[in-house]
Design a protein around this motif. Structure first.
Motif, mmCIF file in Angstrom:
data_model
loop_
_atom_site.group_PDB
_atom_site.id
_atom_site.type_symbol
_atom_site.label_atom_id
_atom_site.label_comp_id
_atom_site.label_asym_id
_atom_site.label_seq_id
_atom_site.Cartn_x
_atom_site.Cartn_y
_atom_site.Cartn_z
ATOM 1 N N PHE A 81 0.842 -1.203 0.000
ATOM 2 C CA PHE A 81 0.000 0.000 0.000
ATOM 3 C C PHE A 81 0.873 1.247 0.000
ATOM 4 O O PHE A 81 2.040 1.208 0.371
ATOM 5 C CB PHE A 81 -0.929 0.035 1.222
ATOM 6 C CG PHE A 81 -0.207 -0.020 2.545
ATOM 7 C CD1 PHE A 81 0.148 -1.238 3.088
ATOM 8 C CD2 PHE A 81 0.130 1.141 3.216
ATOM 9 C CE1 PHE A 81 0.823 -1.305 4.306
ATOM 10 C CE2 PHE A 81 0.799 1.087 4.434
ATOM 11 C CZ PHE A 81 1.153 -0.134 4.979
ATOM 12 N N GLN A 82 0.250 2.358 -0.437
ATOM 13 C CA GLN A 82 0.949 3.643 -0.351
ATOM 14 C C GLN A 82 0.063 4.638 0.401
ATOM 15 O O GLN A 82 0.261 4.897 1.581
ATOM 16 C CB GLN A 82 1.335 4.144 -1.734
ATOM 17 C CG GLN A 82 2.160 5.425 -1.657
ATOM 18 C CD GLN A 82 2.596 5.908 -3.021
ATOM 19 O OE1 GLN A 82 2.876 5.139 -3.928
ATOM 20 N NE2 GLN A 82 2.643 7.215 -3.179
ATOM 21 N N CYS A 83 -1.007 5.182 -0.246
ATOM 22 C CA CYS A 83 -1.882 6.119 0.483
ATOM 23 C C CYS A 83 -2.705 5.402 1.548
ATOM 24 O O CYS A 83 -3.120 6.007 2.531
ATOM 25 C CB CYS A 83 -2.804 6.864 -0.478
ATOM 26 S SG CYS A 83 -4.172 5.869 -1.128
ATOM 27 N N GLY A 84 -3.010 4.118 1.317
ATOM 28 C CA GLY A 84 -3.732 3.315 2.305
ATOM 29 C C GLY A 84 -5.239 3.296 2.150
ATOM 30 O O GLY A 84 -5.918 2.600 2.907
ATOM 31 N N TYR A 85 -5.767 4.028 1.183
ATOM 32 C CA TYR A 85 -7.234 4.138 1.096
ATOM 33 C C TYR A 85 -7.889 2.872 0.542
ATOM 34 O O TYR A 85 -8.982 2.495 0.967
ATOM 35 C CB TYR A 85 -7.630 5.355 0.253
ATOM 36 C CG TYR A 85 -9.069 5.773 0.464
ATOM 37 C CD1 TYR A 85 -9.418 6.610 1.523
ATOM 38 C CD2 TYR A 85 -10.082 5.316 -0.371
ATOM 39 C CE1 TYR A 85 -10.740 6.985 1.744
ATOM 40 C CE2 TYR A 85 -11.397 5.684 -0.163
ATOM 41 C CZ TYR A 85 -11.720 6.517 0.887
ATOM 42 O OH TYR A 85 -13.028 6.885 1.096
ATOM 43 N N CYS A 86 -7.210 2.216 -0.380
ATOM 44 C CA CYS A 86 -7.776 0.966 -0.921
ATOM 45 C C CYS A 86 -7.466 -0.220 -0.023
ATOM 46 O O CYS A 86 -8.000 -1.309 -0.224
ATOM 47 C CB CYS A 86 -7.226 0.685 -2.321
ATOM 48 S SG CYS A 86 -5.499 0.096 -2.343
ATOM 49 N N THR A 87 -6.579 -0.019 0.951
ATOM 50 C CA THR A 87 -5.941 -1.124 1.676
ATOM 51 C C THR A 87 -6.900 -1.962 2.530
ATOM 52 O O THR A 87 -6.817 -3.200 2.489
ATOM 53 C CB THR A 87 -4.784 -0.568 2.536
ATOM 54 O OG1 THR A 87 -4.015 0.321 1.723
ATOM 55 C CG2 THR A 87 -3.909 -1.687 3.053
ATOM 56 N N CYS A 120 -6.333 -0.051 -7.110
ATOM 57 C CA CYS A 120 -5.331 0.713 -6.352
ATOM 58 C C CYS A 120 -4.698 1.742 -7.272
ATOM 59 O O CYS A 120 -3.933 1.406 -8.172
ATOM 60 C CB CYS A 120 -4.245 -0.211 -5.801
ATOM 61 S SG CYS A 120 -2.925 0.697 -4.955
ATOM 62 N N ARG A 121 -5.022 3.009 -7.024
ATOM 63 C CA ARG A 121 -4.479 4.042 -7.914
ATOM 64 C C ARG A 121 -3.024 4.349 -7.590
ATOM 65 O O ARG A 121 -2.331 5.001 -8.374
ATOM 66 C CB ARG A 121 -5.331 5.308 -7.825
ATOM 67 C CG ARG A 121 -6.731 5.063 -8.346
ATOM 68 C CD ARG A 121 -7.496 6.338 -8.516
ATOM 69 N NE ARG A 121 -7.073 7.053 -9.702
ATOM 70 C CZ ARG A 121 -7.664 8.140 -10.151
ATOM 71 N NH1 ARG A 121 -8.697 8.642 -9.494
ATOM 72 N NH2 ARG A 121 -7.228 8.744 -11.223
ATOM 73 N N CYS A 122 -2.546 3.922 -6.419
ATOM 74 C CA CYS A 122 -1.128 4.113 -6.099
ATOM 75 C C CYS A 122 -0.262 3.065 -6.787
ATOM 76 O O CYS A 122 0.960 3.129 -6.710
ATOM 77 C CB CYS A 122 -0.907 4.052 -4.592
ATOM 78 S SG CYS A 122 -1.764 5.358 -3.692
HETATM 79 S S1 FES Z 1 -2.594 2.404 -1.716
HETATM 80 FE FE1 FES Z 1 -3.401 4.227 -2.586
HETATM 81 S S2 FES Z 1 -5.050 3.542 -3.814
HETATM 82 FE FE2 FES Z 1 -4.077 1.717 -3.164
#
Ligand code: FES
Ligand code: FES
Length: 174
Positions: A101-107, A154-156
């Motif tokens: 994960f990066q931003c964590g929103y889809c996580t 996951c857009r990240c």
């Molecule tokens: S971690 Fe950012 S959208 Fe998946």
């Protein structure tokens, strides 16, 4: 008195909950706005992103497309219910280890979906990329994991780490 109010009694992460809700309230909003469980995310609210994925009786569902009123007597597990105290669920630990994960929103949705995928594999479910659907196998290739996780966007672009994390838990490799 408010119209269209329904009472729903269900389990959420092991705790009994009884809510009186407008019959139009979806599970995602019941979790977030009525139970203050904001781990389940709303990325689209129309079943296209997977950010709202939770488990109902152990099976992954999109909570934005599930009316809360349909869940009487069912057991809902959200991202908040996966760890045992300070002990992370193996999928949670693997996501951290492999940078899934990066931003964590889809996580939260990715992780709940992965838990569902692992259980489906154990039951021998086939997928669109399964070569011979007459043979059941419980072994998932990376391609199988990619296909089975493809409902979670996951857009990240953390997909390589997500596949590595799911594969590690699935194969028992560390
Ligand atoms: S971690 Fe950012 S959208 Fe998946
Ligand atoms: S918020 Fe449910 S699929 Fe996007």
């Amino acid at each position: 008195k408010a119209q269209n109010v329904v009472k729903v009694a269900f389990q959420v992460n092991g705790a009994a909950q009884t809510l009186e809700l407008d019959s139009r309230v979806v599970l995602l909003d019941a979790l977030r706005e009525h139970l203050a469980l904001t781990g389940s995310k709303k990325g689209c609210d129309q079943g296209q992103c997977g950010a709202c994925t939770v488990l109902v009786d152990g099976q992954r569902v999109l909570s934005c497309l599930t009316l809360a009123a349909t869940l009487g007597g069912r057991e809902v597990t959200t991202i908040e219910g996966l760890a045992k105290g300070d002990q992370l669920h193996p999928v949670q630990a693997a996501f951290i280890k492999h940078d899934g994960f990066q931003c964590g929103y889809c996580t939260p949705g990715q992780i709940c979906s992965a838990v569902g995928v692992l259980a489906e594999a154990q039951r021998g479910h086939v997928s669109h990329v399964t070569g011979d659907v007459r043979k059941t196998t419980t072994r998932l290739t990376d391609d199988e994991i990619k296909e089975r996780m493809s409902g979670n966007i996951c857009r990240c672009g953390a997909y390589p780490g997500i596949v590595a994390a799911v594969q590690e838990v699935h194969s028992g490799r560390q």
